[in-house]
Design an enzyme around this catalytic site. Sequence first.
Site, PDB file in Angstrom:
ATOM      1  N   SER B 124      41.054 -80.788  -5.292  1.00  0.00           N
ATOM      2  CA  SER B 124      42.091 -80.426  -6.203  1.00  0.00           C
ATOM      3  C   SER B 124      43.284 -80.844  -6.004  1.00  0.00           C
ATOM      4  O   SER B 124      43.790 -81.327  -5.161  1.00  0.00           O
ATOM      5  CB  SER B 124      41.974 -78.724  -6.053  1.00  0.00           C
ATOM      6  OG  SER B 124      43.067 -77.962  -6.621  1.00  0.00           O
ATOM      7  N   TYR B 148      44.112 -71.501  -0.908  1.00  0.00           N
ATOM      8  CA  TYR B 148      43.011 -72.487  -1.692  1.00  0.00           C
ATOM      9  C   TYR B 148      43.247 -73.953  -1.232  1.00  0.00           C
ATOM     10  O   TYR B 148      42.098 -74.405  -1.012  1.00  0.00           O
ATOM     11  CB  TYR B 148      43.511 -72.222  -3.036  1.00  0.00           C
ATOM     12  CG  TYR B 148      42.557 -73.022  -4.033  1.00  0.00           C
ATOM     13  CD1 TYR B 148      41.228 -72.785  -4.259  1.00  0.00           C
ATOM     14  CD2 TYR B 148      42.968 -74.109  -4.670  1.00  0.00           C
ATOM     15  CE1 TYR B 148      40.359 -73.472  -5.170  1.00  0.00           C
ATOM     16  CE2 TYR B 148      42.277 -75.160  -5.541  1.00  0.00           C
ATOM     17  CZ  TYR B 148      40.839 -74.558  -5.766  1.00  0.00           C
ATOM     18  OH  TYR B 148      40.099 -75.194  -6.654  1.00  0.00           O
ATOM     19  N   LYS B 152      40.324 -76.087   0.594  1.00  0.00           N
ATOM     20  CA  LYS B 152      39.831 -77.283   0.106  1.00  0.00           C
ATOM     21  C   LYS B 152      40.095 -78.524   1.010  1.00  0.00           C
ATOM     22  O   LYS B 152      39.244 -79.530   1.006  1.00  0.00           O
ATOM     23  CB  LYS B 152      40.496 -77.651  -1.372  1.00  0.00           C
ATOM     24  CG  LYS B 152      39.977 -76.725  -2.428  1.00  0.00           C
ATOM     25  CD  LYS B 152      38.580 -77.139  -2.755  1.00  0.00           C
ATOM     26  CE  LYS B 152      37.835 -76.195  -3.961  1.00  0.00           C
ATOM     27  NZ  LYS B 152      36.603 -76.825  -4.122  1.00  0.00           N
TER      28      LYS B 152
END
Lengths: 322, 322
Positions: B124, B148, B152
């Site tokens: 991402s 997040y 990732k």
Amino acid sequence: MQILITGGAGFLGQRLAKRLLDRGELNGKPITKLVLLDVARPADERLLADSRVQAETGDISDRAVLERHVDRNTEAIFHLAAIVSGQAEADFDLGMKINLDASRALLEVCRAAGHAPRVVFTSSVAVYGGTLPEVVQDDTALNPQSSYGTQKAIAELLLCDYTRRGFVDGRVLRLPTISVRPGKPNAAASSFASGIIREPLNGERSTCPVGGDTRVWLASPRSAVEALVAGCELDRAALGNRPVVNLPGLSVSVNEMVAALREVAGDEAVARIDWQRDERIGKIVESWPGAWNTARAEQLGLVGDKSFADVIRAYIEEEQRA
Amino acid sequence: MQILITGGAGFLGQRLAKRLLDRGELNGKPITKLVLLDVARPADERLLADSRVQAETGDISDRAVLERHVDRNTEAIFHLAAIVSGQAEADFDLGMKINLDASRALLEVCRAAGHAPRVVFTSSVAVYGGTLPEVVQDDTALNPQSSYGTQKAIAELLLCDYTRRGFVDGRVLRLPTISVRPGKPNAAASSFASGIIREPLNGERSTCPVGGDTRVWLASPRSAVEALVAGCELDRAALGNRPVVNLPGLSVSVNEMVAALREVAGDEAVARIDWQRDERIGKIVESWPGAWNTARAEQLGLVGDKSFADVIRAYIEEEQRA
């Protein structure tokens, strides 16, 4: 002020402990207790004789062990315990367990304690790799080419997020390869960077597994320990949103290291080096940067070594004193 | 050829599944079985009616669940299951469990199977953050400013090391923010990037939580799915020592998104957007890059969208067909 050093019986851990005890204080507060946690007790008897020192043995991948030694009184933690590069490459699961899981468990125990202690993680040149600029910059992407470097890079990311969330007050200090380490060779791929100096000075032969042109990024034990202390004392605000600092170092080729050995100890010492390429070691060491930009470290007041010949001279002095 | 999609009941998972079934083959081999693993069954009945599809429910952080669905016949895995950015920020432990631990468990299960299956991880824009260049480069350091993004980035590092060691044949595909997603708003910080287009087109009001100048990096669902398929088919050798690809995208400001909505659907649609700053969302979204260099993706044959107005038109067409 209570302090915990994981890997406290290791070479760097003991050296840091002595420096802290000599200073007597950290972050402006007197040091009342210094816990040295490791798989074994420290060898240095003078260290053990200090009433502030509490030597503890245990497996840091066991959360219960960490919980016994981290509570709300623990104001600073130096997390030095690690499986070195060569061993983490040879035993993947052990490297993951100690370099990743134990680091995460330590952060979780700090989070549970709830007082956001200061946590200093040591990281490494090994987080870099692949195609690199001649001088690595602060914003150069990590692309580790070893499991050790991968595990260190992951621990860095965890520490940064735990810091951002206020679970700990963390700082990652990326160390150059430490040279000259006293003692015996170890399983680090960089072990030769001390061995080709230390063994010849002791009248012993040493094998250099990489070519003379290989450029390495070095720091003396003394400057590494000073950087750990200074890094722990840095103002949170000075670190901004990136609590990672590439520490000062010396960029020298292996040939330049040998020339410094000749300058200090003569041709006789240099003649004790055998040159024999080791592919496994070469591949790891050559993936590391030969230099990185130290502007940020200098801005933060961290200083490095002057020359590798001086580093060798300091090593000789310290060994004679020991 | 057997394929596993984790998060196979999600929006992107179902869309990828349909695309794979339509193609009938992957890496030059006919697709005989497509396992869609998720916490729920896919909603799409046409998908479930395909004899090649096997819908399975289970918790992917439970290693036994993964072991049931990964064996030596599993030739390709698309790992899409994740806790989205807003939720991972709100529930740290859940994000760690799914985005990190489950990803690691999947890699371990693949390693144990022993046949180095092809594994595609979606990553991402959120792995980037902090002080960024206007256009992020392939060698720009990751400095995620959300849990997040951190999780990732860690999963990326794991996949790269498992690939380097030959445990899997992995590829990390870093996706731009997907817009326009159909359906309902979700807990992603980027949810608005679909909402401010989708809701006005449906005659509903939508709130934009960031300023019009905020630059976002977008890809349509269609181009994202095409990139996942193409990424899986890439030659290992073409990826070198860095199996991470920043996928093509469109760099648009929120104002430009709104202008495209006006172009396609008129002032009436645009008037349905309410502008109300949300600090929590703004802080996350504004830490992401507004563009990254796509030269490597293009070199690898991956292509992106032409214009955001075209993306909106494609969305409208697809919704009418559905």
